[in-house]
Design a protein around this motif. Structure first.
Motif, mmCIF file in Angstrom:
data_model
loop_
_atom_site.group_PDB
_atom_site.id
_atom_site.type_symbol
_atom_site.label_atom_id
_atom_site.label_comp_id
_atom_site.label_asym_id
_atom_site.label_seq_id
_atom_site.Cartn_x
_atom_site.Cartn_y
_atom_site.Cartn_z
ATOM 1 N N PHE A 173 0.809 -1.213 0.000
ATOM 2 C CA PHE A 173 0.000 0.000 0.000
ATOM 3 C C PHE A 173 0.846 1.270 0.000
ATOM 4 N N GLU A 174 2.159 1.102 -0.020
ATOM 5 C CA GLU A 174 3.035 2.268 -0.049
ATOM 6 C C GLU A 174 3.228 2.724 -1.487
ATOM 7 N N VAL A 175 2.153 3.194 -2.075
ATOM 8 C CA VAL A 175 2.156 3.681 -3.450
ATOM 9 C C VAL A 175 1.889 5.176 -3.424
ATOM 10 N N GLU A 176 2.681 5.911 -4.174
ATOM 11 C CA GLU A 176 2.574 7.370 -4.158
ATOM 12 C C GLU A 176 1.291 7.828 -4.837
ATOM 13 N N ASP A 177 0.673 8.827 -4.250
ATOM 14 C CA ASP A 177 -0.519 9.429 -4.841
ATOM 15 C C ASP A 177 -0.128 10.082 -6.169
ATOM 16 N N PRO A 178 -0.700 9.599 -7.301
ATOM 17 C CA PRO A 178 -0.257 10.096 -8.615
ATOM 18 C C PRO A 178 -0.859 11.437 -9.009
ATOM 19 N N ARG A 179 -1.748 11.992 -8.192
ATOM 20 C CA ARG A 179 -2.443 13.200 -8.620
ATOM 21 C C ARG A 179 -1.504 14.383 -8.825
ATOM 22 N N SER A 180 -0.385 14.385 -8.092
ATOM 23 C CA SER A 180 0.549 15.501 -8.233
ATOM 24 C C SER A 180 1.304 15.468 -9.557
ATOM 25 N N LYS A 181 1.292 14.310 -10.238
ATOM 26 C CA LYS A 181 2.046 14.172 -11.483
ATOM 27 C C LYS A 181 1.174 14.271 -12.727
ATOM 28 N N VAL A 182 -0.121 14.457 -12.549
ATOM 29 C CA VAL A 182 -1.013 14.516 -13.706
ATOM 30 C C VAL A 182 -0.693 15.755 -14.532
ATOM 31 N N PRO A 183 -0.477 15.608 -15.837
ATOM 32 C CA PRO A 183 -0.193 16.780 -16.678
ATOM 33 C C PRO A 183 -1.373 17.737 -16.690
ATOM 34 N N GLN A 184 -1.062 19.005 -16.671
ATOM 35 C CA GLN A 184 -2.100 20.028 -16.641
ATOM 36 C C GLN A 184 -2.357 20.546 -18.054
ATOM 37 N N TYR A 185 -3.599 20.423 -18.487
ATOM 38 C CA TYR A 185 -3.996 20.941 -19.791
ATOM 39 C C TYR A 185 -5.051 22.022 -19.584
ATOM 40 N N ASN A 186 -5.044 22.988 -20.469
ATOM 41 C CA ASN A 186 -6.023 24.064 -20.369
ATOM 42 C C ASN A 186 -7.427 23.521 -20.593
ATOM 43 N N LEU B 103 -4.450 9.382 -24.188
ATOM 44 C CA LEU B 103 -3.973 8.123 -23.612
ATOM 45 C C LEU B 103 -3.191 8.370 -22.326
ATOM 46 N N GLU B 104 -2.409 9.470 -22.294
ATOM 47 C CA GLU B 104 -1.648 9.794 -21.088
ATOM 48 C C GLU B 104 -2.585 10.113 -19.930
ATOM 49 N N VAL B 105 -3.637 10.877 -20.216
ATOM 50 C CA VAL B 105 -4.612 11.191 -19.170
ATOM 51 C C VAL B 105 -5.285 9.915 -18.669
ATOM 52 N N ALA B 106 -5.648 9.029 -19.605
ATOM 53 C CA ALA B 106 -6.286 7.768 -19.208
ATOM 54 C C ALA B 106 -5.338 6.920 -18.365
ATOM 55 N N ARG B 107 -4.035 6.962 -18.689
ATOM 56 C CA ARG B 107 -3.064 6.186 -17.908
ATOM 57 C C ARG B 107 -3.001 6.695 -16.469
ATOM 58 N N TYR B 108 -3.012 8.016 -16.302
ATOM 59 C CA TYR B 108 -3.007 8.560 -14.945
ATOM 60 C C TYR B 108 -4.320 8.267 -14.220
ATOM 61 N N ASP B 109 -5.415 8.208 -14.978
ATOM 62 C CA ASP B 109 -6.689 7.809 -14.368
ATOM 63 C C ASP B 109 -6.573 6.421 -13.753
ATOM 64 N N LEU B 110 -5.983 5.488 -14.511
ATOM 65 C CA LEU B 110 -5.830 4.127 -14.002
ATOM 66 C C LEU B 110 -4.889 4.087 -12.797
ATOM 67 N N GLN B 111 -3.802 4.877 -12.845
ATOM 68 C CA GLN B 111 -2.884 4.912 -11.708
ATOM 69 C C GLN B 111 -3.586 5.437 -10.457
ATOM 70 N N TYR B 112 -4.413 6.459 -10.645
ATOM 71 C CA TYR B 112 -5.143 6.986 -9.498
ATOM 72 C C TYR B 112 -6.136 5.953 -8.967
ATOM 73 N N CYS B 113 -6.844 5.275 -9.894
ATOM 74 C CA CYS B 113 -7.792 4.242 -9.462
ATOM 75 C C CYS B 113 -7.072 3.138 -8.694
ATOM 76 N N ASP B 114 -5.874 2.772 -9.155
ATOM 77 C CA ASP B 114 -5.093 1.744 -8.459
ATOM 78 C C ASP B 114 -4.715 2.223 -7.060
ATOM 79 N N TRP B 115 -4.234 3.463 -6.966
ATOM 80 C CA TRP B 115 -3.842 4.008 -5.661
ATOM 81 C C TRP B 115 -5.040 4.079 -4.722
ATOM 82 N N LYS B 116 -6.177 4.564 -5.232
ATOM 83 C CA LYS B 116 -7.363 4.711 -4.387
ATOM 84 C C LYS B 116 -7.881 3.352 -3.940
ATOM 85 N N ALA B 117 -7.841 2.356 -4.842
ATOM 86 C CA ALA B 117 -8.301 1.018 -4.471
ATOM 87 C C ALA B 117 -7.428 0.429 -3.369
ATOM 88 N N ARG B 118 -6.106 0.662 -3.449
ATOM 89 C CA ARG B 118 -5.205 0.173 -2.392
ATOM 90 C C ARG B 118 -5.538 0.816 -1.054
#
Length: 543
Positions: A58-71, A82-97
C-alpha cells in the motif's frame, strides 16, 4: 521468548479456535475450546515483520501531483488522451489500495476487540457498541471499494474507446498519402472542433413495415436437404406467405402460398408431377406460378406470383425485391477442412434485427449462457472486438472467436475449442480444433424470424455417422437460443413501448452498431455502402 498474538489481517492467518475431542484434565469437560497463539520474539518483532510484508503493497505514491495540466476546453490529441487515461488508471489503483488498506485495518480492530488475550477486560455492552461501530465503518469501507471498482471500470472503458480511436486513426493514415495531409492551422483546428457529433442509434417503437430496399437481396430460406422431390416447405418472408417445392426438372421454385381461385393455402395440398396442387379444387401450379391444370372446368390463363429462386451451396435462395436480381451474393460454405454436421431450422417470435443484434454480441455470454456453452467462463475485465475501421468482420478479445456479418442477414463465426465447453488460445489460429457456425436470420414478419443454423467441425468426422446425433445438436442449439430468447423478447416488448434498445452502445458493441449502420444506409438508399468488404460468388442465374 514471549507469547504474542498476531491479528488475522496482519499475518493473513486466522486465530484458530479448535474444539478438543479429549477430556479437559482441569475441568473434566469434554469439548472445551483452546486458543492457539503465535509464538514470536520479545517485543513482537515477528508481528512487525509480518505487517511490513503487506503494508508495502500500500506504499504507493498518490499520482495526482504528477497529472499533466492541460487548459480547460483544449482538444487533446490521441497521445495526450492516452496519457490522461493512464493517470486515471494509476489513481484508481492508488485509491483502491487505500480502500483495501482501510478494510484490513478495520478487520484488525475487530480481531483486537474479540481476542481474549490481547484486550483488557470489557463489559458485554462495551463490546457490542465497539463491534456495532466497527461494523458501520466496515460497511462504509466496502461501499468505497465498490466505488473504486466503478472508477476502474470507467477508466477501462475510456482506454477501450481510445484504443478504437487509435486503431481507426492508424488505418486511416495508412490509406492517406503524405500529399493529402494538411498543416495544423487554426482554421483546420476550427474544422475539427465544428465536426458534427456522432449520430446516435435509435431503435425504438413498434417495428415499422420493412423498407423496400431491404428486400433487394438474395436470401437463403431453406436447406437443400430439407426440400425433397415430393415435399413442400412453407415460409414467410417480409410478411408474405410463400411455398417452396421442386419442379419436374428437380429445380426449386418459390410461389405465393395462396391459390388464385379461393385463396386456399397451397402447402396444405400435395406435389403432382412437379406441380403443387391446391387441396380445395385441385388447381395445379408450376414453379413459375402458372396454373397448368384446372379440374372440372375450362383451363384459363391464371398465374400466381413467383420469386426468382435457385439452389447453390446446399441452400435454397430467393429474391423477394422488385429490383432486378443482383449478379452476386454471399458465399456460405464453411472454410476448407470443415465438414457440415448439423442443419437446423427454427421459427422464433422476435424481429430479425434484434436477433442479429444478439448474435453479433459475445460479451453477454458469461452472464446469459451459464447453463450451456459459457458455463464456467470467467468474466473478463475488458472485452473487445478487433476489426478494421470499415469492416464487418473481426475477432473477439480475449476469446478465440472470429465473427463476420454478411449482408443482408447472415452471421458467420469460427470458434477455437479444446474440448466441449472449453476455449483455448488467444486467437483461432492458435487453436487446433474449431467449430464453424452459420446463422441466417430471415425476416418472416415484423415480430418473427426464420432461423437457419448450420454447424461444421474440422475434427471428429465420425460424429456425422452417429445415429440421432442431429437431434442432439438441435437440442443443444435450442437450449442456447432459449437462454437468449427470454432476454430478446423482453427487449422487443420494451422497444414496442418506446424504449431504445441501442440507448448506450459501448466498445464491445462495435459489430452490432455497424450492422445497424449498414441497414440504415440500405434503407436510405445511400449511393455507397459504408462497408464494402463483402465476399461474393457468381449468380448461377446469369451463367
Amino acid at each position: 521468548m514471549s507469547v504474542a498474538i498476531a491479528t488475522a489481517a496482519a499475518l493473513s492467518l486466522p486465530i484458530y479456535l479448535t474444539r478438543s475431542n479429549k477430556f479437559n484434565n482441569t475441568r473434566g469437560v469434554k469439548g472445551s475450546f483452546r486458543v492457539f497463539a503465535i509464538i514470536g520474539e520479545e517485543g513482537g518483532g515477528l508481528v512487525e515483520r509480518s505487517k511490513s510484508l503487506w503494508t508495502t503493497l500500500f506504499e504507493v505514491e498518490d499520482p495526482r501531483s504528477k497529472v499533466p495540466q492541460y487548459n480547460k476546453g483544449k482538444f487533446l490529441d490521441v497521445n495526450q488522451a492516452l496519457e490522461v487515461a493512464r493517470y486515471d488508471l494509476q489513481y484508481c489503483d492508488w485509491k483502491a489500495r487505500q480502500d483495501v488498506l482501510t478494510i484490513m485495518l478495520l478487520h484488525e480492530k475487530v480481531v483486537e476487540v474479540l481476542n481474549p488475550l490481547a484486550r483488557e477486560y470489557k463489559s458485554v455492552g462495551t463490546l457490542k457498541k465497539e463491534l456495532a461501530d466497527l461494523q458501520e465503518e466496515l460497511g462504509q469501507a466496502h461501499n468505497q471499494v465498490h466505488i473504486s471498482e466503478a472508477r476502474v471500470s470507467t477508466a477501462l472503458d475510456k482506454l477501450a474507446y481510445l484504443e478504437t480511436l487509435v486503431t481507426d486513426k492508424i488505418l486511416q493514415d495508412s490509406n492517406t498519402t503524405e500529399s493529402d495531409l494538411l498543416p495544423s492551422t487554426p482554421e483546420s483546428l476550427d474544422t475539427v472542433k465544428s465536426k458534427p457529433p456522432r449520430r446516435n442509434i435509435n431503435v425504438s417503437g413498434p417495428v415499422q413495415p420493412y423498407h423496400a430496399n431491404l428486400k433487394n437481396f438474395w436470401y437463403p430460406v431453406a436447406f437443400s436437404a430439407h426440400l425433397k422431390d415430393d415435399t413442400m416447405v412453407p415460409i414467410d418472408c417480409f410478411e408474405r406467405p410463400w411455398v417452396l417445392f421442386r419442379g419436374k426438372d428437380g429445380k426449386p421454385g418459390c410461389v405465393q402460398n395462396t391459390c388464385a381461385h379461393r385463396a386456399c393455402p397451397l402447402d396444405l395440398g400435395s406435389i403432382n408431377e412437379g406441380r403443387i396442387q391446391c387441396p380445395y379444387h385441385g388447381w395445379e401450379y408450376s414453379t413459375d406460378g402458372k396454373c397448368e391444370k384446372m379440374p372440372s372446368t375450362k383451363l384459363v390463363n391464371v398465374k400466381i406470383k413467383a420469386l426468382p429462386c435457385f439452389e447453390q451451396e446446399g441452400m435454397i435462395w430467393i429474391w423477394p425485391g422488385n429490383d432486378p436480381p443482383m449478379a452476386n451474393l454471399p458465399s456460405l460454405l464453411p472454410p476448407s477442412g470443415f465438414q457440415i454436421h448439423a442443419e437446423i431450422v427454427m421459427e422464433l417470435p422476435v424481429e430479425h434485427g434484434l436477433l442479429l443484434d444478439n448474435l453479433l454480441d459475445l460479451a453477454h455470454a458469461p452472464f446469459t449462457h451459464t447453463s450451456t456453452f459459457a458455463k464456467g467462463w470467467s468474466v473478463p475485465s475488458l472485452v473487445k472486438f478487433l476489426t478494421p475501421a470499415s469492416g464487418l468482420q473481426g475477432s473477439w478479445d480475449p476469446y478465440p472467436i472470429d465473427m463476420e456479418f454478411r449482408p443482408p442477414c447472415l452471421v458467420l463465426s469460427t470458434i477455437g475449442i479444446s474440448k466441449p465447453g472449453k476455449l483455448e488460445g488467444q486467437s483461432t489460429r492458435e487453436c487446433s480444433t474449431h467449430l464453424h457456425q452459420l446463422h441466417v436470420c430471415l425476416p418472416s414478419t415484423r415480430n418473427k424470424t426464420r432461423l437457419l443454423y448450420r454447424m461444421s467441425l474440422d475434427f471428429a468426422p465420425i460424429l456425422k455417422h452417429v445415429p440421432f446425433m442431429q437431434h442432439l445438436w438441435k437440442h443443444f442449439a435450442e437450449q442456447v437460443l432459449n437462454e437468449d430468447l427470454r432476454l430478446v423478447l423482453g427487449q422487443q416488448d420494451r422497444m414496442n413501448n418506446g424504449d431504445n434498445v441501442w440507448n448506450w452502445p459501448v466498445s464491445y458493441d462495435k459489430l452490432g452498431v455497424r450492422y445497424r449502420q449498414w441497414r440504415d444506409s440500405v434503407e436510405q438508399r445511400s449511393k455507397s455502402s459504408p462497408f464494402s468488404n463483402l465476399r461474393r460468388i457468381q449468380n448461377p442465374l446469369n451463367e
